[in-house]
Design an enzyme around this catalytic site. Structure first.
Site, PDB file in Angstrom:
ATOM      1  N   ALA A 168       0.925  -1.449  -0.100  1.00  0.00           N
ATOM      2  CA  ALA A 168      -0.075   0.175  -0.022  1.00  0.00           C
ATOM      3  C   ALA A 168       0.971   1.378   0.090  1.00  0.00           C
ATOM      4  O   ALA A 168       0.529   2.122  -0.861  1.00  0.00           O
ATOM      5  CB  ALA A 168      -0.924  -0.086   1.042  1.00  0.00           C
ATOM      6  N   ASP A 169       1.956   1.342   0.754  1.00  0.00           N
ATOM      7  CA  ASP A 169       2.642   2.458   0.887  1.00  0.00           C
ATOM      8  C   ASP A 169       3.592   2.733  -0.428  1.00  0.00           C
ATOM      9  O   ASP A 169       3.641   3.635  -0.810  1.00  0.00           O
ATOM     10  CB  ASP A 169       3.699   2.327   2.197  1.00  0.00           C
ATOM     11  CG  ASP A 169       3.000   2.716   3.392  1.00  0.00           C
ATOM     12  OD1 ASP A 169       2.252   3.486   3.467  1.00  0.00           O
ATOM     13  OD2 ASP A 169       3.182   1.697   4.369  1.00  0.00           O
TER      14      ASP A 169
END
Length: 405
Positions: A168-169
């Site tokens: 996600a990051d």
């Protein structure tokens, strides 16, 4: 040769991965990134993960590569004055605090655009700057869960799973860099001046997964995790272990490539079975195909599997470890693993590869305050003022000799 983003200045107030990666990706192609850390309290990525032989965190080395490091208390009045001078000369500001942090500090977008109306502001947060969850704290795994990624990963009868990297990051960093470039392009065309890029961490994965929402809303199919096979089992493939212990991944994207795959593991009669004439037929009999693939691969050594697949123009790719990656001839030929003079740590080089204006890694993540004195001097502060700010703890100057001119 001038780098394509050599005239772009980015002020990074971000921390950890999502915001800093967006800036790092652009720094590879020449953008000047000034990363701001609080004096005496640097980004947690300095300490997270293993350390290199020189004591510097390896994750920090690559996330902060090509960046100038400024230790500044930007919440103080004198620090805010320094920040204002930086913003006046900047093209982009990157921040990934919780919504409202900048506003409470008196430097929300309205103030930043008073200082510099042409400033592009990337705001990364867990769930976006507005909406019922705007104040909800979030981490990468929560975003992976919200995007649907965790639901699609794992075995059908087991728990949802997260991937082996901060998906996600990292994808948010990639999407953030894209958002910055789009906003800069709009500014260059004169469509707008500076604008805000509002990016929630779960949204990048939600967009990149791409198929699960139209599958549900258009076809009434809800994709489910499926172990070593694809969630919707629409194409033959999977991950298997050869007789000599090599993990390989096998896949085919269309009917013709699927039949080549089936021919490799089952011969012509299996590949030409009328049941497999279409992708719908292949999908309907995926369990049988998976079993045949597993039987074929596990009974043979990797060299034999590779040769047989190659003979039928099908693909059986080995699953590479980090050790395999750094020793791989194709990766070496492409120059994908790079180092800088004086540092034994190697990192993944700039991507994508540009023919005429390629990116570069000029240095790896530097020590706290390494460029503070040089940056503040460039803003017009004299030596006495710089020393006074340092004595007051409003800036921190790195070890002697580390300031970059």
């Amino acid at each position: 040769m001038a780098m394509p983003l050599g005239d772009i200045r980015i002020i990074e107030l971000g921390h950890v991965i999502a915001g800093p990666l967006a800036a790092a990706l652009l720094s590879d192609f020449g953008a000047e990134v000034i990363k701001i850390e609080a004096p005496g309290r640097g980004d947690m990525m300095r300490e997270l993960g293993p350390k290199a032989q020189d004591g510097v965190g390896v994750w920090w080395k690559t996330l902060a590569r090509n960046k100038r490091i400024l230790a500044l208390d930007w919440k103080s009045d004198p620090g805010r004055e320094v920040l204002e001078k930086l913003v006046e000369s900047a093209d982009v500001l990157v921040e990934n605090f919780r919504p409202g942090v900048l506003e409470r500090a008196g430097i929300g977008p309205e103030v930043l655009h008073q200082w510099n109306p042409d400033l592009v502001i990337l705001r990364v947060s867990g769930y976006g700057q507005d909406g019922p969850m705007r104040k909800t704290p979030a981490f990468g795994r929560a975003a992976e869960a919200m995007s649907g990624l965790a639901h699609l990963t794992g075995y059908a009868d087991g728990s949802p799973m997260h991937p082996g990297f901060p998906a996600a990051d990292s994808t948010t960093g990639l999407m953030g860099a894209l958002g910055i470039m789009i906003a800069l392009f709009a500014r260059e065309r004169g469509t707008v001046r500076g604008q805000i890029v509002d990016l929630a961490v779960f949204e990048a994965l939600l967009r990149l997964i791409d198929y699960h929402i139209p599958a549900l809303t258009g076809a009434g199919v809800s994709p489910m995790r499926n172990g070593l096979r694809q969630p919707m089992d629409f194409a033959p493939g999977g991950t298997f272990r050869t007789k000599d212990g090599v993990w390989v991944t096998v896949s085919a994207g269309g009917a013709e490539t699927a039949r080549r795959l089936l021919r490799a593991v089952g011969g012509a009669s299996f590949a030409e079975d009328p049941r497999f004439a279409t992708m719908e037929g292949i999908s309907a009999h995926m369990s049988e195909i998976f079993d045949r693939l597993n039987e074929f691969v596990t009974a043979r050594e990797f060299s034999e599997v590779e040769a047989e697949f190659a003979r039928h123009d099908a693909v059986a790719a080995p699953v590479l470890s980090a050790e395999n990656i750094v020793a791989h001839p194709q990766i070496a030929h492409r120059g994908d693993i790079v180092s800088v003079e004086g540092d034994a740590t190697k990192v993944v080089g700039p991507v994508p590869r540009l023919s005429d204006t390629p990116g570069s890694v000029r240095w790896l993540g530097r020590r706290p305050g390494a460029d503070t004195a040089a940056i503040v001097k460039e803003l017009g502060y004299d030596k006495a003022t710089i020393e006074r700010l340092a004595e007051a703890g409003l800036i921190a100057i790195g070890p002697a000799g580390e300031e970059m001119a």
